[in-house]
Motif scaffolding. Sequence first.
Motif, short mmCIF file in Angstrom:
data_model
loop_
_atom_site.label_atom_id
_atom_site.label_comp_id
_atom_site.label_asym_id
_atom_site.label_seq_id
_atom_site.Cartn_x
_atom_site.Cartn_y
_atom_site.Cartn_z
N PRO A 236 0.81 -1.23 0.00
CA PRO A 236 0.00 0.00 0.00
C PRO A 236 0.84 1.28 0.00
O PRO A 236 0.44 2.28 -0.57
N PHE A 237 2.04 1.22 0.59
CA PHE A 237 2.92 2.40 0.62
C PHE A 237 3.38 2.79 -0.79
O PHE A 237 3.77 3.92 -1.03
N MET A 238 3.42 1.82 -1.70
CA MET A 238 3.80 2.12 -3.08
C MET A 238 2.61 2.72 -3.83
O MET A 238 2.75 3.68 -4.58
N VAL A 239 1.44 2.13 -3.60
CA VAL A 239 0.26 2.54 -4.38
C VAL A 239 -0.15 3.98 -4.05
O VAL A 239 -0.41 4.77 -4.97
N LEU A 240 -0.18 4.34 -2.78
CA LEU A 240 -0.76 5.64 -2.40
C LEU A 240 -0.04 6.85 -3.00
O LEU A 240 -0.69 7.69 -3.62
N PRO A 241 1.30 7.00 -2.87
CA PRO A 241 1.93 8.19 -3.47
C PRO A 241 1.84 8.22 -5.00
O PRO A 241 1.69 9.30 -5.57
N ILE A 242 1.92 7.05 -5.65
CA ILE A 242 1.81 7.04 -7.11
C ILE A 242 0.39 7.45 -7.51
O ILE A 242 0.19 8.23 -8.44
N TYR A 243 -0.58 6.94 -6.76
CA TYR A 243 -1.96 7.33 -7.01
C TYR A 243 -2.12 8.85 -6.94
O TYR A 243 -2.70 9.48 -7.84
N ALA A 244 -1.55 9.45 -5.88
CA ALA A 244 -1.68 10.90 -5.69
C ALA A 244 -1.05 11.65 -6.86
O ALA A 244 -1.59 12.66 -7.33
N ALA A 245 0.08 11.13 -7.37
CA ALA A 245 0.76 11.80 -8.49
C ALA A 245 -0.05 11.67 -9.78
O ALA A 245 -0.21 12.65 -10.53
#
Lengths: 270, 312
Positions: B191-200
């Motif tokens: 989940p730590f990978m998905v969340l910042p990429i999602y935000a970008a």
Amino acid sequence: MANTTTDVRRYPGFLAFTILCLVLLYTPMIIVTIYSFNDSPSITKWGGFSWRWYQDVFFGIEAAKFKTAAWNSLSIATMAGISATVIATSAAIGMIRGNSFKGKSLSFGLINLPLMVPEIVSAVATLIFFSAIGITRGYFSILIAHMVFCIPFAYLPIAARLEGIEKSYEEAAIDLYATRWKAFTKVLMPLLAPGIISGFLLAFIISLDDFIITNFVKGAGVETLPTAIFGSVKQGIKPNIMALSTLMLLVSVFFVSLSYYVSKLGERSR
Amino acid sequence: MAGLPSSTSAKEKPSAGVFDGIAIRLLAPSWLMIGFFLLVPVAMMLVYSFLTKEFRGGVIWEPSLAAYDQFIFDRGLFGDEPPVIEWTYITIFARSIWQAALATVLCLIIGFPTAYFIATRPANTRGVWLFLITIPYWVNLLIRTVSMKFLIRDTGPLNQFLISTGLIDSPIHIVNTNFAVQLGLFYSYLPFMVLPIYAAVERYNFALSEAAFDLYASRWTTLRKILIPVVKPGIIAGCILVFIPSLGAFLAPDLLGGAKTFMIGSLIEEQFKGSAGNWPFGAAASMILLSMVLVVLLFYARQQTRSINGAR
């Protein structure tokens, strides 16, 4: 191949990756939940549906150990969660509404320090500190350690919510001769409530989940649920541990859903 | 609530802001807690790493470089032989970096398409997808790791399933391998990978992709040359958020790995367990781990400033 009618956003196969991602994330937990209802004492073979391992958790040989551990876990999570939320609310108001001063950005770094230091390093440092100043390891040392690492988790949703509330509300209260304390309790706090509640819930879950730091500072004899489970699992995965895990899983999912729901309500009320 | 006095001084100058002048008082409790119970302990850990070990655990207050020396050199059983390079601990650190890097790559391969897919859903369903991705993070890490171990054991449901479908004849040994540890780390921090990429990706302006398409770029060229460079800060943030906790992870290597997959977390834990431990050495290993994390964070901070400057 590329023309103006193609959806530029769509990449074929990305849905498959998303499904793979969810399958990978959920399969282990779903499998354990299913096997916790397995009647067979052999954990490998399916022997029909049964509640027996849940009965074993509550009334079995290890029930007393689990009950004490559950009480320790819940009471520590509640107290650490409440203290961290109070400290984080005060800090969020100071950071976002307070005057600027030298070193304010450093202060942000300090509040988030528990998130940056690897957990095992915090664990070692806390253990060394407690032993150096002569605090006996046990319930109290776990509580203190939990309060510290819960602060940033409580801080994030509270600060996010506070940033979305205009200053004019509390200023109006002051203009109407409310004291600063009244402006906070009667005006700002009700507006901030969804952030405060989800901050508390996140801090609560984080405390309930912690294994590494607790394992270092707990000393002999005092166990929380994760350390008790870890001790059992070292001798092999038993079905009663799967039942206990399923119960804890449900508690976590319940609290996260509650936190999500509260913050959704908050967005609507804005 | 401490630090919120019922002072009426704000009444005279309402334009100054309600909480002006008390920022430090409001922040003091958090500074005291984190400063006293985390910053001071880390400083104390640094001091301990330069002390002499006590054989029953703990330290003797005599300055010594033994902990760091032991990390790099082997001086024989009685410490009187000429020093040779001791590879044991260097290998453990190198392995930890390698395992954490592989777990990060795994997370990126699965996490990027997932984050992109979620960010391009209609706004009203994005929240549900994100919620589904974040739930596992809030479930106890120990329970998740134990669940993973249960699933992939030699006699576990995965092998049983594969054997029953006839795909394999004998169970695949996954537990106690490097791959099991990578899988565990991947599963812990995805989940730590998905969340910042999602935000970008959510902030990404799709007019850029349209422009690329109009200029006859293929989908994959657009992805490689336009989208990925633009969302790079999110990708870097995701990689760091996965890499850092993986580096010092304890549960995944301890439960899913074996003696051959020993990582920094287990090495540190052993030094504080019972009487066989070595506190100064454990403190030194923790200091080295912390310095590595700080280097990664500094690199990240530099990247961030550069991308902010670049955007201007």
